[in-house]
Write a protein that holds these residues in place. Structure first.
Motif, PDB file in Angstrom:
ATOM      1  N   LEU A  90     -29.550 -25.983   3.153  1.00 12.35           N
ATOM      2  CA  LEU A  90     -30.217 -24.694   2.969  1.00 12.35           C
ATOM      3  C   LEU A  90     -31.599 -24.884   2.342  1.00 12.35           C
ATOM      4  O   LEU A  90     -32.594 -24.313   2.805  1.00 12.35           O
ATOM      5  CB  LEU A  90     -29.351 -23.771   2.110  1.00 12.35           C
ATOM      6  CG  LEU A  90     -28.104 -23.205   2.783  1.00 12.35           C
ATOM      7  CD1 LEU A  90     -27.219 -22.488   1.766  1.00 12.35           C
ATOM      8  CD2 LEU A  90     -28.491 -22.252   3.912  1.00 12.35           C
ATOM      9  N   GLU A  91     -31.643 -25.690   1.267  1.00 11.20           N
ATOM     10  CA  GLU A  91     -32.947 -25.981   0.644  1.00 11.20           C
ATOM     11  C   GLU A  91     -33.851 -26.695   1.645  1.00 11.20           C
ATOM     12  O   GLU A  91     -35.057 -26.411   1.741  1.00 11.20           O
ATOM     13  CB  GLU A  91     -32.754 -26.873  -0.591  1.00 11.20           C
ATOM     14  CG  GLU A  91     -31.877 -26.302  -1.678  1.00 11.20           C
ATOM     15  CD  GLU A  91     -32.589 -25.292  -2.555  1.00 11.20           C
ATOM     16  OE1 GLU A  91     -33.709 -24.899  -2.193  1.00 11.20           O
ATOM     17  OE2 GLU A  91     -32.013 -24.908  -3.590  1.00 11.20           O
ATOM     18  N   GLY A  92     -33.265 -27.627   2.407  1.00  8.85           N
ATOM     19  CA  GLY A  92     -34.050 -28.354   3.395  1.00  8.85           C
ATOM     20  C   GLY A  92     -34.557 -27.459   4.503  1.00  8.85           C
ATOM     21  O   GLY A  92     -35.687 -27.612   4.980  1.00  8.85           O
ATOM     22  N   ALA A  93     -33.728 -26.501   4.940  1.00  7.11           N
ATOM     23  CA  ALA A  93     -34.158 -25.571   5.984  1.00  7.11           C
ATOM     24  C   ALA A  93     -35.325 -24.723   5.503  1.00  7.11           C
ATOM     25  O   ALA A  93     -36.279 -24.468   6.258  1.00  7.11           O
ATOM     26  CB  ALA A  93     -32.993 -24.686   6.405  1.00  7.11           C
ATOM     27  N   LEU A  94     -35.266 -24.278   4.238  1.00  9.57           N
ATOM     28  CA  LEU A  94     -36.383 -23.505   3.696  1.00  9.57           C
ATOM     29  C   LEU A  94     -37.638 -24.363   3.603  1.00  9.57           C
ATOM     30  O   LEU A  94     -38.734 -23.928   3.982  1.00  9.57           O
ATOM     31  CB  LEU A  94     -36.015 -22.963   2.312  1.00  9.57           C
ATOM     32  CG  LEU A  94     -37.090 -22.109   1.641  1.00  9.57           C
ATOM     33  CD1 LEU A  94     -37.385 -20.851   2.445  1.00  9.57           C
ATOM     34  CD2 LEU A  94     -36.686 -21.744   0.212  1.00  9.57           C
ATOM     35  N   MET A  95     -37.490 -25.593   3.143  1.00  6.55           N
ATOM     36  CA  MET A  95     -38.637 -26.495   3.000  1.00  6.55           C
ATOM     37  C   MET A  95     -39.270 -26.793   4.357  1.00  6.55           C
ATOM     38  O   MET A  95     -40.492 -26.686   4.518  1.00  6.55           O
ATOM     39  CB  MET A  95     -38.182 -27.791   2.335  1.00  6.55           C
ATOM     40  CG  MET A  95     -39.271 -28.858   2.226  1.00  6.55           C
ATOM     41  SD  MET A  95     -38.690 -30.351   1.382  1.00  6.55           S
ATOM     42  CE  MET A  95     -37.401 -30.915   2.507  1.00  6.55           C
ATOM     43  N   ILE A 127     -43.510 -15.222   9.737  1.00 10.17           N
ATOM     44  CA  ILE A 127     -42.810 -14.964   8.477  1.00 10.17           C
ATOM     45  C   ILE A 127     -41.337 -14.658   8.738  1.00 10.17           C
ATOM     46  O   ILE A 127     -40.474 -14.912   7.883  1.00 10.17           O
ATOM     47  CB  ILE A 127     -43.490 -13.810   7.719  1.00 10.17           C
ATOM     48  CG1 ILE A 127     -44.985 -14.111   7.531  1.00 10.17           C
ATOM     49  CG2 ILE A 127     -42.833 -13.572   6.373  1.00 10.17           C
ATOM     50  CD1 ILE A 127     -45.282 -15.444   6.874  1.00 10.17           C
ATOM     51  N   ILE A 128     -41.029 -14.122   9.914  1.00  3.30           N
ATOM     52  CA  ILE A 128     -39.637 -13.818  10.265  1.00  3.30           C
ATOM     53  C   ILE A 128     -38.800 -15.093  10.280  1.00  3.30           C
ATOM     54  O   ILE A 128     -37.587 -15.051  10.045  1.00  3.30           O
ATOM     55  CB  ILE A 128     -39.585 -13.096  11.625  1.00  3.30           C
ATOM     56  CG1 ILE A 128     -40.338 -11.766  11.534  1.00  3.30           C
ATOM     57  CG2 ILE A 128     -38.150 -12.856  12.086  1.00  3.30           C
ATOM     58  CD1 ILE A 128     -40.546 -11.088  12.876  1.00  3.30           C
ATOM     59  N   TRP A 129     -39.409 -16.242  10.523  1.00  2.00           N
ATOM     60  CA  TRP A 129     -38.667 -17.502  10.550  1.00  2.00           C
ATOM     61  C   TRP A 129     -37.920 -17.751   9.242  1.00  2.00           C
ATOM     62  O   TRP A 129     -36.835 -18.350   9.251  1.00  2.00           O
ATOM     63  CB  TRP A 129     -39.614 -18.681  10.767  1.00  2.00           C
ATOM     64  CG  TRP A 129     -40.436 -18.657  12.007  1.00  2.00           C
ATOM     65  CD1 TRP A 129     -40.405 -17.727  13.023  1.00  2.00           C
ATOM     66  CD2 TRP A 129     -41.429 -19.615  12.388  1.00  2.00           C
ATOM     67  NE1 TRP A 129     -41.319 -18.049  13.987  1.00  2.00           N
ATOM     68  CE2 TRP A 129     -41.971 -19.197  13.634  1.00  2.00           C
ATOM     69  CE3 TRP A 129     -41.926 -20.772  11.802  1.00  2.00           C
ATOM     70  CZ2 TRP A 129     -42.967 -19.910  14.295  1.00  2.00           C
ATOM     71  CZ3 TRP A 129     -42.923 -21.486  12.451  1.00  2.00           C
ATOM     72  CH2 TRP A 129     -43.438 -21.056  13.692  1.00  2.00           C
ATOM     73  N   LEU A 130     -38.510 -17.303   8.142  1.00  2.00           N
ATOM     74  CA  LEU A 130     -37.962 -17.625   6.825  1.00  2.00           C
ATOM     75  C   LEU A 130     -36.777 -16.755   6.444  1.00  2.00           C
ATOM     76  O   LEU A 130     -35.960 -17.143   5.595  1.00  2.00           O
ATOM     77  CB  LEU A 130     -39.061 -17.483   5.769  1.00  2.00           C
ATOM     78  CG  LEU A 130     -40.247 -18.437   5.919  1.00  2.00           C
ATOM     79  CD1 LEU A 130     -41.423 -17.969   5.086  1.00  2.00           C
ATOM     80  CD2 LEU A 130     -39.847 -19.855   5.531  1.00  2.00           C
TER      81      LEU A 130
END
Length: 417
Positions: free
Chosen positions: A307-312, A329-332
């Motif tokens: 999850l942290e990696g996906a956000l990064m 921005i929708i990607w996030l």
């Protein structure tokens, strides 16, 4: 703030699963009503006009007479684009909006049922507010198709990583950005070989279908179609040239690139920056992958790590991108929603940052995009604020990933001692 502003009965109502569906209905009926001002007269809105043209003229670039090629998107984007034309070009926007509404409903159902019945309620409300603050961008771009698919994949990733990999592979063949989510799952999952095999199978099926339809020579056009474009106005690294244009220094300016329907910045070094963005993006992706592998080897917990990696990785895909379209921005959103479901307290900071990013993005586009194009200093400040928030979000995700590795390494050292 919520408890101070609302009576206890209202707070309790917002905590019920049924209340989320009332909120979902209110938000989506509102946007459907807003779109009705266009589709009732047979019109479309924003990028859906381009989609309708592709759906009616076909996907052969030779028939476009120099217009924007539909192969700017990966090939599976053709499915929703053509499906929205099932009732003809007149109600195209209506059908397109209903497709996105149905996908959002599926995502909300999975978010608020089963083991997430309680934990998913607050993230679901966050999603609805985010949709409101992003405005109609969630309903007028291909991102509206891919976002709920990525959300479902992330919700399944911990327990059904292979299913998540298949969904993300499909989503990547609609729009490239879900690859930023797929990579951390492959790194963190113990079933990475199965995920890779499923991704390869999806790719093979896509290639076969494209070959049978006669489009195979164009299947990789999306990788090169925008290679010659300059620095888009809203891109994070365009900020210095935005201010040079505001201050009228060095001959810098903001102007339209008519060939690709984009607004870009021009000035000293802008072409060099545009050329460097692609290798910088690749370098950021490699560095992010290396950091995730390091944290995994030190014993980081898999679900939190991906999850942290996906956000990064997703934030890096935006920050190090010379295309800064507002819908990015929708990607996030799917990553933050899944993170909030996993650990609300840990993910409150990125959730707050992303809500601020969504608000400033909506102010930029569509509210005051024209003043921004004309180098209005107030709007330049709003854009700068948005871009700074994106960099802060990237820094937060990097720091938390490093923290995962350090804490896990420290625990391992204590057990060994």
């Amino acid at each position: 703030m919520r408890d101070a502003a609302l009576p206890p009965a209202a707070v309790a109502w917002f905590g019920r699963p049924s209340s989320v569906w009332w909120g979902f209905a209110a938000v989506h009926v509102y946007f459907l009503g807003w779109m009705a001002s266009f589709f009732l007269s047979g019109n479309t809105f924003s990028d859906t006009e381009q989609y309708r043209q592709w759906a009616t003229t076909g996907y052969n670039p030779a028939d476009l007479h120099g217009a924007i090629s539909p192969w700017v998107y990966p090939v599976l984007a053709q499915i929703p684009i053509f499906l929205a034309n099932i009732a003809g070009p007149g109600p195209y926007l209506l059908v397109w909006t209903l497709i996105i509404t149905a996908l959002n409903a599926a995502g909300l159902f999975i978010l608020t049922h089963g083991p997430r019945k309680k934990a998913g309620i607050a993230p679901a409300w966050w999603w609805l507010f985010f949709t409101v603050f992003m405005g109609y961008l969630s309903f007028a771009r291909v991102e509206g198709i891919t976002a709920p698919i990525v959300l479902v994949a992330l919700l399944y990733a911990a327990t059904r990583p292979v299913a998540a990999g298949i969904l993300l592979s499909i989503a990547t063949w609609i729009k490239v950005w879900p690859a930023a989510v797929l990579v951390p799952i492959v790194i963190a999952s113990h079933r990475r070989l199965r995920i890779i095999a499923c991704g390869a199978a999806v790719t093979a099926a896509v290639a076969l279908g494209t070959y049978l339809s006669g489009g195979l020579p164009h299947i990789l056009d999306f990788l090169t179609n925008q290679g010659e474009r300059g620095m888009q106005l809203e891109a994070t690294f365009s900020t210095p040239w935005v201010w040079l244009s505001v201050l009228n220094l060095g001959g810098s300016k903001i102007a339209d690139n008519v060939a690709i329907n984009s607004t870009e910045v021009y000035g000293p070094g802008a072409n060099v920056a545009a050329f460097m963005m692609q290798p910088l993006l690749v370098l950021a992706a490699v560095a992010g992958s290396a950091l995730l592998i390091w944290a995994l080897r030190r014993g980081a917990e898999a679900e939190e790590l991906f999850l942290e990696g996906a956000l990064m990785m997703t934030t890096a895909f935006i920050v190090f991108n010379k295309v800064g379209s507002p819908q990015f921005i929708i990607w996030l959103a799917p990553v933050v929603i899944a993170g909030l479901t996993h650990d609300w307290n840990r993910w409150r900071v990125p959730a707050a940052l992303l809500m601020g990013i969504a608000m400033t993005t909506f102010v930029i586009y569509p509210l005051f995009y024209t003043p921004l194009i004309h180098a209005n200093p107030v709007m330049a400040a709003v854009l700068t604020t948005r871009n700074v928030l994106l960099v802060v979000l990237l820094w937060w995700s990097v720091q938390r990933t490093v923290e995962l590795g350090r804490k896990s390494g420290a625990r391992t050292a204590i057990r060994s001692a």
